[in-house]
Structure formats: C-alpha cells, structure tokens
Scaffold this motif. Structure first.
Motif, PDB file in Angstrom:
ATOM      1  N   ARG B  60       1.561  26.733  84.369  1.00 45.76           N
ATOM      2  CA  ARG B  60       2.345  27.972  84.389  1.00 45.76           C
ATOM      3  C   ARG B  60       1.769  29.002  83.418  1.00 45.76           C
ATOM      4  O   ARG B  60       2.055  30.188  83.541  1.00 45.76           O
ATOM      5  CB  ARG B  60       3.812  27.681  83.993  1.00 45.76           C
ATOM      6  N   VAL B  61       1.006  28.566  82.418  1.00 41.30           N
ATOM      7  CA  VAL B  61       0.515  29.520  81.418  1.00 41.30           C
ATOM      8  C   VAL B  61      -0.910  29.997  81.720  1.00 41.30           C
ATOM      9  O   VAL B  61      -1.508  30.683  80.921  1.00 41.30           O
ATOM     10  CB  VAL B  61       0.577  28.956  79.973  1.00 41.30           C
ATOM     11  N   ARG B  62      -1.449  29.628  82.888  1.00 40.01           N
ATOM     12  CA  ARG B  62      -2.797  30.097  83.194  1.00 40.01           C
ATOM     13  C   ARG B  62      -2.894  30.530  84.651  1.00 40.01           C
ATOM     14  O   ARG B  62      -2.065  30.163  85.472  1.00 40.01           O
ATOM     15  CB  ARG B  62      -3.812  28.987  82.917  1.00 40.01           C
ATOM     16  N   LYS B 379      10.906  37.812  77.200  1.00 34.33           N
ATOM     17  CA  LYS B 379      10.424  37.511  78.546  1.00 34.33           C
ATOM     18  C   LYS B 379       9.903  38.775  79.222  1.00 34.33           C
ATOM     19  O   LYS B 379       8.931  38.731  79.985  1.00 34.33           O
ATOM     20  CB  LYS B 379      11.526  36.842  79.362  1.00 34.33           C
ATOM     21  N   MET B 380      10.516  39.915  78.912  1.00 38.40           N
ATOM     22  CA  MET B 380      10.016  41.194  79.428  1.00 38.40           C
ATOM     23  C   MET B 380       8.601  41.451  78.920  1.00 38.40           C
ATOM     24  O   MET B 380       7.727  41.904  79.648  1.00 38.40           O
ATOM     25  CB  MET B 380      10.923  42.343  78.952  1.00 38.40           C
ATOM     26  N   ASP B 382       6.471  39.179  77.870  1.00 39.39           N
ATOM     27  CA  ASP B 382       5.568  38.224  78.514  1.00 39.39           C
ATOM     28  C   ASP B 382       5.197  38.698  79.922  1.00 39.39           C
ATOM     29  O   ASP B 382       4.037  38.642  80.335  1.00 39.39           O
ATOM     30  CB  ASP B 382       6.226  36.834  78.584  1.00 39.39           C
ATOM     31  N   ASN B 383       6.204  39.179  80.656  1.00 41.32           N
ATOM     32  CA  ASN B 383       5.936  39.646  82.013  1.00 41.32           C
ATOM     33  C   ASN B 383       5.085  40.916  82.004  1.00 41.32           C
ATOM     34  O   ASN B 383       4.256  41.123  82.888  1.00 41.32           O
ATOM     35  CB  ASN B 383       7.256  39.915  82.754  1.00 41.32           C
ATOM     36  N   ARG B 384       5.280  41.752  80.977  1.00 42.85           N
ATOM     37  CA  ARG B 384       4.522  43.000  80.897  1.00 42.85           C
ATOM     38  C   ARG B 384       3.021  42.723  80.745  1.00 42.85           C
ATOM     39  O   ARG B 384       2.188  43.406  81.335  1.00 42.85           O
ATOM     40  CB  ARG B 384       5.033  43.828  79.711  1.00 42.85           C
ATOM     41  N   ALA B 385       2.697  41.671  79.964  1.00 45.04           N
ATOM     42  CA  ALA B 385       1.291  41.322  79.791  1.00 45.04           C
ATOM     43  C   ALA B 385       0.670  40.952  81.139  1.00 45.04           C
ATOM     44  O   ALA B 385      -0.445  41.365  81.467  1.00 45.04           O
ATOM     45  CB  ALA B 385       1.156  40.153  78.802  1.00 45.04           C
ATOM     46  N   LEU B 386       1.428  40.211  81.938  1.00 40.08           N
ATOM     47  CA  LEU B 386       0.950  39.859  83.275  1.00 40.08           C
ATOM     48  C   LEU B 386       0.782  41.120  84.118  1.00 40.08           C
ATOM     49  O   LEU B 386      -0.210  41.299  84.827  1.00 40.08           O
ATOM     50  CB  LEU B 386       1.971  38.939  83.979  1.00 40.08           C
ATOM     51  N   TYR B 387       1.763  42.036  84.024  1.00 44.18           N
ATOM     52  CA  TYR B 387       1.759  43.246  84.828  1.00 44.18           C
ATOM     53  C   TYR B 387       0.560  44.123  84.499  1.00 44.18           C
ATOM     54  O   TYR B 387      -0.133  44.634  85.377  1.00 44.18           O
ATOM     55  CB  TYR B 387       3.056  44.022  84.590  1.00 44.18           C
ATOM     56  N   LEU B 388       0.300  44.264  83.186  1.00 39.22           N
ATOM     57  CA  LEU B 388      -0.780  45.160  82.765  1.00 39.22           C
ATOM     58  C   LEU B 388      -2.136  44.659  83.270  1.00 39.22           C
ATOM     59  O   LEU B 388      -3.005  45.445  83.616  1.00 39.22           O
ATOM     60  CB  LEU B 388      -0.818  45.268  81.234  1.00 39.22           C
ATOM     61  N   LYS B 400       8.266  35.158  84.038  1.00 38.79           N
ATOM     62  CA  LYS B 400       9.406  34.373  83.545  1.00 38.79           C
ATOM     63  C   LYS B 400      10.690  35.083  83.955  1.00 38.79           C
ATOM     64  O   LYS B 400      10.983  36.161  83.468  1.00 38.79           O
ATOM     65  CB  LYS B 400       9.335  34.258  82.026  1.00 38.79           C
ATOM     66  N   PHE B 401      11.448  34.440  84.829  1.00 39.24           N
ATOM     67  CA  PHE B 401      12.626  35.120  85.352  1.00 39.24           C
ATOM     68  C   PHE B 401      13.933  34.432  85.002  1.00 39.24           C
ATOM     69  O   PHE B 401      14.987  34.906  85.363  1.00 39.24           O
ATOM     70  CB  PHE B 401      12.511  35.272  86.867  1.00 39.24           C
ATOM     71  N   LYS B 402      13.832  33.271  84.333  1.00 42.54           N
ATOM     72  CA  LYS B 402      15.066  32.548  84.005  1.00 42.54           C
ATOM     73  C   LYS B 402      15.646  33.171  82.743  1.00 42.54           C
ATOM     74  O   LYS B 402      15.519  32.665  81.649  1.00 42.54           O
ATOM     75  CB  LYS B 402      14.726  31.068  83.776  1.00 42.54           C
TER      76      LYS B 402
END
Lengths: 404, 404
Positions: B60-62, B379-380, B382-388, B400-402
């Motif tokens: 999940r982390v990669r 979690k926002m 964390d998700n932002r890093a993915l988004y960027l 991460k949505f939980k």
C-alpha cells in the motif's frame, strides 16, 4: 457410593474424543469428569503443516475446547501435566494436582531427534500451534531480511526439510505453493529459493505404494523440491545441516531447517516411571497400562501391535480417535460396573497424504487414488475428524470446503 | 544542436516530482530525460512507519514508477548509483554508467547513527520498504517465538524506539495499535509487552508546540508507551540497549530496537567528493551545487537555510516536492535557454504528526489541531502527495480514505 473421578489428560484427537463420547454415555450423577490441557483450545495436528508453511492461518486449525465439551458434565482445567503418580492415583501439574479413580493418558507426541547433534537447538519441528506459527514467521523473516542486506546471502532462502515421511511430504506440498507468494511479497527472484528434502531411508514415504510415491516425488520435484534420498542428517548447525550419503559428507547452508522425521510419546510417560518405548506404552487389549487397570492410554502415547504385520500401528489421528471412542465405552462399563470391556480393533479406512492445496495421493478402502480426487478425499477426512468430535456445527465453522 | 541530456538520480518525493513536472514542461525534442532508481517502484517514505509496525501493508505504501512517468519522454534505468564524477559529467552505477548535461541529485536520506556503538549492527531503522517489512517481520517473529520457549523471556516482547522525534512518535502511534492485535494473534498477555521510547533531548518532538507535545505524550502513555526523556542511548547490543540519564546507567533488555533518531543525506554525496554536511549539500538559491552549475540537488541531500531562523529546513516530503517542482522549472529554463532561473522559496503549509489510525497533532496554516481533526488533515496531506505526483488516479489507487 461415591461418584468415580475420571481424569483425562490432553485434548488432542484421542483425549477430546474420549471426553465427548464419555459425556454422551454417562449421566451427571454417574461420574465426575475432568479434562486437563495446557491450552484452552484443541488443534488439528494433521493440519499443522499448513499453518507452518503459512498457507492456512493457525486460527483455522484450532478451536476452543469449550465449543465441544458439555460444561455441566466436564470440568476443564487449563494446566500442564508434569508427572503421574500411579501409586497415589495422583496427577501433578505445574499449578496444582488432581486425584483420579480412572485416568486417561492422551498427552500426544513430541519431536524425536534421535540424538542428532544440534537438531534440538537449531531445527524447528511441526509439533504444535506455537511451533507452527514460529516456523511460518521464521521463514517470512528470512525472506524479509534477504533484500535488506548489502551482500545477499542466498542460503537465507534455502529451506531444508528433514524427513520425507508423511509430515515432511505434506509440509513440502504446502511450501511449494507458499514460496511463489513469498517471492512476490518480498521482491525475490524465485530461482534463488531452494527447498531441499533429506531422507535417510532408501525411499520417500516408506511403506506407501511405490507407484504413488513416484507420483508424489515427481509432482514435488516439478514444483522445485530437491530430494536427497538415502541421505542422513549428521548434524544441524546455526548455518544449516551436515549430511552424509555413504562416505560423502556435504554441508548444506540453510536459513531454515525443519525436522519432520521423528515423533515419540510424551516425556511425562518416562517421568512417571511407566515402562515404555520412546514415550509409548504397550497397552493391553482394552487400552490399559499393564499392571494399572485404572489407567488407559490413547493416541500417540499408546502402542498397539498390528497382529497382521506384527508391527505397531503408526501414531495417526484416525487411530487416536478410534481409541478415544473405545476408551469412553470401556470407561462407561467400569463406571456402571455392568457390561464387558471391549478390546481395541482398529478399522483403518485408508491413508491420504496431501501434496498441497489441490493434489494428494492415497489408498482408501484398498484403492489407490491421486490428484484432485485424492485431494478431495483428504479434505473429507479432515472434515470427518471435526464431525466426529464436534458434530455438523464444527464442520461448518472449521471445515475445508474449497474442494477444487 | 544536440538535445541536452538530463539525468535524475532517485525516485523519491524530490526526484519523482522533478521528473513528472519536467515531462510536462518540455517536449520530446527538447531534452532526453533519464530517471535512475534502485527499485522500479516509488514508496511513500512518510508512510513507512505504518508498514514497519504492520498496520499498513507495504504494497500500500509503494507504486510502480511506470505508473507516473511518460515512457515516451523519460527513460527509466533501474540501477544503484555508486558515485558521481562531476569533472567527467558522469554517473557510475553498479551495472553501468551514464553521462549528463544536467544532473539532479535526489538520492534521499540514510539512517545516521552518530557513531553510537552497536546501532548499525543490532538496531533497525525505518529507512525504506525493505527495512520496513523486515522490522514488521522481526517483531512478529519475536511474538511468535515467545510461547515456544520453555522458559519465557519477556524481553522478547519489549520494543525500544530510539528517538521521540517525528518518525519515532509516528511509529509509536502505530505500535500501540498493532500490539493488541499481535497479542491476540500469538496468545500473549498484553501486560507482558513493553514499548519504551528513549529520547536524548529534554522533550519529545523538539521544536513542536509544547501543548501539542503534551497531548501526544499523554495519548501514547495512556496506550502503554514508557517515555525515557533526557536519556541517551549509549550502546546497542544483541540483548537490548544501554542508556544513560546523567550519571545513571541502565540496561534495557529488548527483542527489538528501532533507531528513529537520526537521518543524513546519501553516502554517494561523500563518495563523490562534494562539500557536504552529513551527506547534505548546501545549495545555491536555485538549488544548484556551488561551483557546479549543471548539478541540482533536491530532497534530503540538499540543505537550504531558513533565513528567518538561520537554521536549515528539516528534510521533509513537503520541502522535497516543492524543490522538485522548482528544479523542473529551472531545468526547463536552462534547456530552452530562455527565461530566468527562480530561487527556492518554500511555502510551509503546516506539519501534522500522526499518533495512529485516528489521532494526530499538528499546526496547519498557523492553527493548532489534534485528535480526529488532525488525523483527517494528516490523511489529506498523504493523499495530496499522491495527487501532486500522480494526479487523481493515483489518489484513487493508493489514497487513504478511512477517515473516521
């Protein structure tokens, strides 16, 4: 007249079967029944190779003893048996003691290393739930560690199985399915992994039909197992094992060594001064200890001679459960002081050796079977053990239904 | 005119951000872009404490680097960088070499043990995916082994975390949630488990708001963490650690020691002869190595002074990604030879430190937050890093949505 006190030591196949049949046979007022076990759960010994390989979670191979005993009739004591004192009709445990009028010894098997140097210290054995999950975690840790090291040590990924008997072969069958998963999980090239089986006898599965043995060995070799047959383990070290075939000595470096080539009865048998062979007592026809008519022995601590072959029956779950059934009946005879003791006559329906999720070999009702058919039979046998002890509800809870 | 050759070393937050922004900014005919990384995946360094504790699976982390790079524009080389030779504009790798016109060093951090004896040999550090899953498996193996031993060694169940900084605290937050699961899994009395955090500084989370630090420490203590603040680790041994508080020396026996108190830049920086402090190069305002105008450094190997405090910015994902964005823009300027290089001006939106699944503390846009609100913000982030880096599709895949 005082109710007789029945104490049953061990909640494996033999002890638990004795308990559940006895609670059906006798009324609350007829006897006090006490079951002693070191854990509050029963586990399926014949499934431990799956938990050890990591193909089946250990919680799937066990269930609470309270699920199958009648608390109104049976008192459960969670304790570890240390010694039996027949002259005082007493059982000494770690945290207490019990007296009995009738005793059932069902303390199961232990690993037997035959004095091979280092095995006790450096090899694992598939002997109970604790050991099984330690083996699983040890193998996972070896795989997890591999990529963290600057200098890769391929021997971390070598798993040696000592013994190509029933347990060894069944464990290998699970390992060959588990290793590809582990390789994906830990980014490891499957070609780096070695699974080696060392067997001192001149064949795998000695005593099994040679055609079926060939099938099993071929299937496992095809999936990557290297067999070293007619090869003895001389020593186990922190780095692996030293083997000998004739005069040839070889060192095999291995991150994991699992000893699956020897079992014996409980050390409590020896501690208690009974006459025994490797912890197994040669019982009378009614499953009693000669000279101690108040003590029955069932399961892997009892030794029954097969009169046809003049050799002992192997210590199997099938025999243990049949002994448990008879033991309960004979106890009922003694408790009620009516009827006659029955001698033990095993009814061997067959033997199936698993080769992983969807393959097996076996002889059932005298017929040879292999492949998915044998695998199906194996799961039927596993479910039958649950059924005999816990009825249909236990089969629904713990049964194996993924047939094909 | 020949297309300039841009080589980016490392696919962490800084290197991958540089790559994905650069592939957006320049056309195929404007530059050749090569990304070098030792793995074919990127991992979220800021999530590794979860994989290490076992609360989030390492997959999940990669994610595969190929998920976010444009293969038409970027050539990916899976290799390990050994040394940079600036005079020859060359990068030496384990299995080959590359030449560059522009180089981006984004080789990330390594654990820094400050010469404390035994830490390198006997302690783990949460430094990458390999290390994280080894820590998880090591802890599980300790728990799995506990019940197999005749003589129970409670210290197997002791986990020492060296450092109450950001990583140490976040790891503790996961551990306190994971330990009850492990106790159930391996039939262990939770009271036997100790989680000890040793911090040399006079407070946990130095530099953080004291009120929030108190909240964090209280929450973790409530869940069983023992803090030893103002206490230094003097030595790590195979049995545990030796600590000192003033003149008091104490040995703490522990099955697991995780060192989370020091990071440094890559050893490749030192190998290559750059002037640096613990593997971090003090870059010019445009993120270039002084004296080497063709070499940029982003992420944990670059050192940027915060002019307000006159201290270096901490090595965070937030800064690394902002550096990556600017680096890509500056590279485009050089490639096109038009426009002007821009200086790096970090925009610190805030910092949130997780305390487990549903708790955190932080300062965001200058406001203190804690509890579920802070956990939501974390979690926002964390998700932002993915988004960027990977846009909405990557957030959907790995986010991460939980939340509650």
């Amino acid at each position: 007249m005082k109710k007789p006190n029945v104490v049953i030591l061990g909640a494996g196949y033999g002890g638990l079967m004795t308990t559940v049949r006895l609670q059906e046979l006798v009324g609350i007022n007829e006897a006090s029944i006490t079951l002693v076990n070191k854990n509050d759960y029963h586990y399926e010994t014949t499934w431990l190779h799956e938990a050890s390989a990591g193909t089946l979670h250990h919680d799937r191979v066990r269930y609470p003893i309270s699920d199958v005993i009648d608390r109104n009739k049976v008192k459960f004591v969670k304790d570890t048996v240390v010694k039996i004192v027949p002259d005082e009709k007493k059982v000494l445990m770690k945290n207490g003691e019990l007296t009995y009028d009738y005793l059932v010894i069902a303390l199961g098997f232990e690993s037997e290393t035959f004095g091979i140097k280092g095995l006790k210290e450096y090899a694992f054995s598939i002997s109970n739930v604790n050991a099984a999950r330690q083996i699983r975690e040890h193998i996972e840790y070896q795989f997890a560690t591999y990529n963290t090291e600057e200098e890769k040590r391929d021997e971390r990924l070598t798993i040696v199985v000592g013994g190509a008997g029933f347990t060894g072969i069944e464990f290998l069958g699970e390992l060959v399915n588990r290793v590809p998963e582990l390789c994906r999980e830990y980014d490891i090239d499957p070609h780096k992994v070695r699974i080696i089986c060392v067997e001192a006898a001149p064949t795998a599965l000695p005593g099994f039909d040679p055609e079926l043995v060939e099938y099993a060995v071929n299937q496992l070799e095809r999936k990557g197992v290297e067999f070293k047959i007619g090869t003895a383990i001389k020593e186990c070290t922190p780095e692996g094992i030293i083997v000998a075939k004739g005069d040839d000595i070889e060192e095999i470096k291995a991150g994991t060594v699992v000893w699956a080539a020897g079992v014996r009865g409980s050390h409590v048998i020896d501690e208690s001064g009974f006459e025994a062979m490797r912890g197994r007592i040669k019982v009378d026809p009614f499953l009693r200890v000669p000279g101690h008519e108040d003590i029955f022995v069932v399961g892997d601590c009892s030794l029954v001679i097969n009169e046809e072959t003049n050799r002992p029956y192997p210590p199997t779950a099938q025999i243990a459960m049949q002994e448990g059934e008879l033991c309960a009946k004979n106890l009922a005879v003694l408790i009620r002081q009516q009827g006659e003791l029955q001698p033990f006559r095993p009814d061997i329906k067959g033997t199936v050796c698993s080769l992983g999720e969807d393959d097996a070999i076996g002889v059932v009702f005298g017929k040879k079977i292999w492949g998915t058919k044998a695998s199906f039979m194996k799961k039927m046998i596993d479910n039958r053990a649950l059924y005999l002890i816990g009825g249909p509800s236990l089969v629904m809870k713990k049964g194996k239904f993924k047939f094909f």
